[in-house]
Design a protein around this motif. Structure first.
Motif, short mmCIF file in Angstrom:
data_model
loop_
_atom_site.label_atom_id
_atom_site.label_comp_id
_atom_site.label_asym_id
_atom_site.label_seq_id
_atom_site.Cartn_x
_atom_site.Cartn_y
_atom_site.Cartn_z
N PRO A 2 0.81 -1.21 0.00
CA PRO A 2 0.00 0.00 0.00
C PRO A 2 0.85 1.27 0.00
CG PRO A 2 -0.85 -1.57 1.59
CD PRO A 2 0.47 -2.11 1.10
N LYS A 3 0.34 2.28 -0.68
CA LYS A 3 0.99 3.59 -0.73
C LYS A 3 0.21 4.56 0.14
CE LYS A 3 2.48 5.15 -4.56
NZ LYS A 3 2.59 5.66 -5.93
N ILE A 4 0.93 5.32 0.95
CA ILE A 4 0.34 6.34 1.82
C ILE A 4 0.92 7.68 1.39
CG2 ILE A 4 -0.06 7.10 4.20
CD1 ILE A 4 -1.04 4.22 3.64
N THR A 5 0.06 8.69 1.25
CA THR A 5 0.51 10.03 0.90
C THR A 5 0.36 10.93 2.12
OG1 THR A 5 -0.14 9.75 -1.40
CG2 THR A 5 0.13 12.01 -0.62
N PHE A 6 1.46 11.57 2.49
CA PHE A 6 1.50 12.54 3.59
C PHE A 6 1.61 13.93 2.98
CE2 PHE A 6 3.08 8.61 5.34
CZ PHE A 6 2.53 8.56 6.61
N ILE A 7 0.73 14.83 3.38
CA ILE A 7 0.75 16.21 2.88
C ILE A 7 0.95 17.13 4.07
CG2 ILE A 7 -0.50 18.01 1.63
CD1 ILE A 7 -2.07 15.72 0.25
N ASP A 8 1.98 17.99 4.00
CA ASP A 8 2.24 18.90 5.11
C ASP A 8 1.43 20.19 4.95
OD1 ASP A 8 3.67 20.64 3.40
OD2 ASP A 8 5.61 19.87 4.04
N VAL A 9 1.54 21.09 5.94
CA VAL A 9 0.75 22.32 5.94
C VAL A 9 1.07 23.23 4.77
CG1 VAL A 9 0.27 22.30 8.40
CG2 VAL A 9 2.29 23.46 7.57
N ALA A 10 2.25 23.12 4.20
CA ALA A 10 2.63 23.92 3.04
C ALA A 10 2.14 23.30 1.74
CB ALA A 10 4.15 24.10 3.00
N GLY A 11 1.56 22.10 1.82
CA GLY A 11 1.05 21.44 0.63
C GLY A 11 2.02 20.48 -0.02
N ALA A 12 3.22 20.35 0.56
CA ALA A 12 4.20 19.40 0.02
C ALA A 12 3.72 17.98 0.29
CB ALA A 12 5.57 19.62 0.64
#
Length: 106
Positions: A2-12
């Protein structure tokens, strides 16, 4: 895997592959995801692995149980989509899961 995407507050955005059976917190820590401190190591004894589950994934991830809900009281900027990443077990059904990290932990 499985792939997990993490997005930070800056949108990265950062994508990581994680084996089924790990938690989202383990995937974050083992891949050096910024913003996930995980001070208790996944024991649901702090709120430093707090994430916001993307709205599209809320039903698949499910609701927090009582112990997690109690611990979330210590999280900053609590939202309806708030979860502790140590309590989200990765399964093949969560392939593509998107979570957002908060501006700060605790």
């Amino acid at each position: 895997m499985p792939k997990i995407t993490f997005i930070d507050v800056a949108g990265a955005s950062r994508d990581v592959d994680a084996p089924a059976g790990w938690t989202v917190m383990e995937a974050a820590v083992k891949n050096d995801i910024p913003g996930i401190e995980a001070e208790c190591g996944g024991a649901c004894a702090c709120a430093t692995c707090h994430v916001y589950v993307d709205d599209a994934w809320l039903d698949k991830v499910g609701q927090a149980e009582d112990m997690e809900t109690d611990m979330l009281d210590f999280a900053s900027d609590l939202r309806p989509s708030s979860r502790l990443s140590c309590q989200i077990k990765i399964t093949s059904e969560l392939d593509g899961l998107v979570v957002h990290t908060p501006e700060r932990q605790g």
